[in-house]
Design an enzyme around this catalytic site. Structure first.
Site, PDB file in Angstrom:
ATOM      1  N   HIS A   1       0.869  -1.175   0.000  1.00 49.88           N
ATOM      2  CA  HIS A   1       0.000   0.000   0.000  1.00 49.88           C
ATOM      3  C   HIS A   1       0.904   1.222   0.000  1.00 49.88           C
ATOM      4  O   HIS A   1       1.703   1.430   0.898  1.00 49.88           O
ATOM      5  CB  HIS A   1      -0.906   0.009   1.231  1.00 49.88           C
ATOM      6  CG  HIS A   1      -1.857   1.165   1.241  1.00 49.88           C
ATOM      7  ND1 HIS A   1      -3.077   1.111   0.618  1.00 49.88           N
ATOM      8  CD2 HIS A   1      -1.759   2.401   1.767  1.00 49.88           C
ATOM      9  CE1 HIS A   1      -3.695   2.259   0.774  1.00 49.88           C
ATOM     10  NE2 HIS A   1      -2.916   3.071   1.464  1.00 49.88           N
ATOM     11  N   CYS A   2       0.791   2.033  -1.038  1.00 52.98           N
ATOM     12  CA  CYS A   2       1.651   3.200  -1.200  1.00 52.98           C
ATOM     13  C   CYS A   2       0.969   4.418  -0.581  1.00 52.98           C
ATOM     14  O   CYS A   2      -0.138   4.783  -0.965  1.00 52.98           O
ATOM     15  CB  CYS A   2       1.932   3.452  -2.682  1.00 52.98           C
ATOM     16  SG  CYS A   2       3.007   4.862  -2.954  1.00 52.98           S
ATOM     17  N   MET A   3       1.649   5.054   0.375  1.00 52.57           N
ATOM     18  CA  MET A   3       1.064   6.223   1.022  1.00 52.57           C
ATOM     19  C   MET A   3       1.109   7.454   0.121  1.00 52.57           C
ATOM     20  O   MET A   3       0.349   8.389   0.311  1.00 52.57           O
ATOM     21  CB  MET A   3       1.777   6.527   2.334  1.00 52.57           C
ATOM     22  CG  MET A   3       3.190   6.945   2.203  1.00 52.57           C
ATOM     23  SD  MET A   3       3.843   7.256   3.840  1.00 52.57           S
ATOM     24  CE  MET A   3       5.374   8.040   3.400  1.00 52.57           C
TER      25      MET A   3
END
Length: 87
Positions: free
Chosen positions: A48-50
């Site tokens: 999950h890329c912030m």
């Protein structure tokens, strides 16, 4: 589904390959993993890329690599222009 495909064996094999996700309460393929931030299952889950506030998986992996590459190129152009201007 069986009537549309016309092949009952393929449908039975694909149903056996599915796994049950306790969080989504649905059946997902064996390569999918559940993301707690997005609260959904993602096929071929990487992370999950912030920065993009989304999961990186099989559907958007190429776009993610292009975004990272373009960001690196833009940053290097910016740094080199700052160095040239300051000199």
């Amino acid at each position: 589904i069986q009537y549309k495909l016309g092949k009952k064996n393929e449908v039975k094999e694909s149903i056996q390959d599915l796994l049950y996700c306790d969080y989504c309460l649905t059946y997902v393929t064996s390569g999918a993993k559940h993301c707690r931030q997005c609260d959904r299952c993602v096929q071929d889950f990487d992370h999950h890329c912030m920065w993009i506030n989304n999961c990186v998986g099989s559907k958007n992996y190429k776009c993610f690599i292009i975004m990272i590459t373009s960001t690196c190129v833009n940053l290097s152009v910016y740094i080199s222009s700052v160095v040239v201007i300051s000199v």
